[in-house]
Write an enzyme that holds these catalytic residues in place. Structure first.
Site, mmCIF file in Angstrom:
data_model
loop_
_atom_site.group_PDB
_atom_site.id
_atom_site.type_symbol
_atom_site.label_atom_id
_atom_site.label_comp_id
_atom_site.label_asym_id
_atom_site.label_seq_id
_atom_site.Cartn_x
_atom_site.Cartn_y
_atom_site.Cartn_z
ATOM 1 N NE ARG A 19 -65.858 54.922 -0.344
ATOM 2 C CZ ARG A 19 -67.128 54.634 -0.587
ATOM 3 N NH1 ARG A 19 -67.940 54.286 0.400
ATOM 4 N NH2 ARG A 19 -67.588 54.659 -1.817
ATOM 5 C CB ILE A 20 -63.858 49.109 -2.696
ATOM 6 C CG1 ILE A 20 -64.197 48.082 -1.611
ATOM 7 C CG2 ILE A 20 -63.346 48.436 -3.963
ATOM 8 C CD1 ILE A 20 -65.324 47.153 -1.963
ATOM 9 C CG HIS A 22 -56.832 43.004 5.954
ATOM 10 N ND1 HIS A 22 -58.081 43.539 5.751
ATOM 11 C CD2 HIS A 22 -57.000 41.680 6.148
ATOM 12 C CE1 HIS A 22 -58.974 42.568 5.819
ATOM 13 N NE2 HIS A 22 -58.356 41.428 6.061
ATOM 14 C CG LEU A 77 -60.773 44.327 -0.525
ATOM 15 C CD1 LEU A 77 -60.627 45.826 -0.332
ATOM 16 C CD2 LEU A 77 -62.193 43.871 -0.216
ATOM 17 C CG ASP A 78 -58.404 43.575 2.408
ATOM 18 O OD1 ASP A 78 -57.904 44.691 2.555
ATOM 19 O OD2 ASP A 78 -59.558 43.295 2.772
ATOM 20 C CD GLU A 109 -54.283 46.524 13.024
ATOM 21 O OE1 GLU A 109 -54.898 47.529 13.420
ATOM 22 O OE2 GLU A 109 -54.670 45.809 12.077
HETATM 23 C C1 GRF Z 1 -57.380 48.546 11.989
HETATM 24 O O1 GRF Z 1 -57.721 47.387 12.690
HETATM 25 C C2 GRF Z 1 -56.886 48.203 10.622
HETATM 26 O O2 GRF Z 1 -56.295 46.945 10.528
HETATM 27 C C3 GRF Z 1 -58.148 48.205 9.798
HETATM 28 O O3 GRF Z 1 -58.943 49.208 10.350
HETATM 29 C C4 GRF Z 1 -58.593 49.424 11.705
HETATM 30 C C5 GRF Z 1 -58.275 50.869 11.831
HETATM 31 O O4 GRF Z 1 -58.180 51.287 13.172
HETATM 32 N N1 GRF Z 1 -57.823 48.372 8.424
HETATM 33 P P1 GRF Z 1 -57.698 52.760 13.508
HETATM 34 O O5 GRF Z 1 -58.635 53.726 12.785
HETATM 35 O O6 GRF Z 1 -56.285 52.910 13.035
HETATM 36 O O7 GRF Z 1 -57.832 52.912 14.984
#
Ligand code: GRF
Length: 217
Positions: free
Chosen positions: A91-92, A109, A144-145, A174
């Site tokens: 969501r923004i 991100h 945003l981002d 991540e």
């Molecule tokens: C991730 O790639 C994150 O960078 C982006 O949305 C994705 C979320 O994945 N914002 P998850 O729901 O944590 O599996």
């Protein structure tokens, strides 16, 4: 003990990675709640399996962003959070909401910001011929981002990469990066430098490189 509230919209794999690290590493923190704007987010079940409280605030039930964000903030604040962790929350956010949590809301991100804010980051990186892709944990600001960078992870783009293969490798990074960044915050190791850049007060690196920096192949 710090209270973390995590916001998701989907599968919640980053949320699980944070929950696992919090438990395994004995952080001085607890995940007070996982909140989604979608009741069908599969991450909600994964949170419940961890015994974490969940809540849904459906954006469709509200007339506009301001009303949704006000209701969302009310639910978030009922859990007395110290840090808000956006993990795939699609969501923004309104400036007022961001201001309410100024300096204590993180996002992840899937690009090397400031490159490729917005959607379809992996496709755009491949189409641009980028040789490196990655992911960024940053402090949320109204744009945003954007916002001060806490940590980044880089992944080489292979010549045969597709959006799917690249996104899978970035996601794996991540799952290492986000728990690490949140732990730094919990441990009070992050501070804003005079120029607004985030400085880390440990010997750890704010940069993770896939495969420990070895060339791809
Ligand atoms: C991730 O790639 C994150 O960078 C982006 O949305 C994705 C979320 O994945 N914002 P998850 O729901 O944590 O599996």
């Amino acid at each position: 003990m710090k209270n973390l509230v995590i916001l998701i919209s989907g599968r919640g794999s980053n949320m699980v990675a944070i929950a696992e690290a919090c438990a395994a590493e004995g952080w001085d923190a607890r995940i007070s709640a996982v909140i989604s704007n979608r009741s069908d987010a599969s991450g909600l079940d994964r949170a419940r399996a961890w015994g974490i409280a969940t809540a849904v605030v459906n954006h469709r039930d509200f007339d506009g962003r301001e009303a949704f964000d006000a209701a969302l903030a009310q639910v978030i604040d009922s859990f007395s959070p110290d840090l808000i962790v956006l993990a795939g929350f699609m969501r923004i956010l309104t400036p007022g909401f961001v201001q309410h949590y100024a300096g204590r809301m993180f996002n992840i991100h899937p690009s090397l910001l400031p490159a490729f804010p917005g959607l379809h980051t992996h496709r755009r990186a491949i189409e641009a011929g980028c040789k490196l892709a990655g992911t960024t944990v940053h402090v949320v600001t109204p744009e945003l981002d954007h916002g001060p960078i806490v940590a980044q992870a880089v992944v080489p783009v292979r010549p045969d990469d597709t959006e799917d293969t690249l996104s899978a490798r970035v996601l794996a990074m991540e799952h290492q990066l986000y728990p690490r960044a949140v732990r730094w915050w919990v441990d009070g190791l992050l501070e804003a430098g005079v120029d607004g850049r985030i400085v880390l007060r440990t010997g750890e690196s704010q940069l993770l490189i896939e495969g420990d920096g070895r060339p791809p192949g």
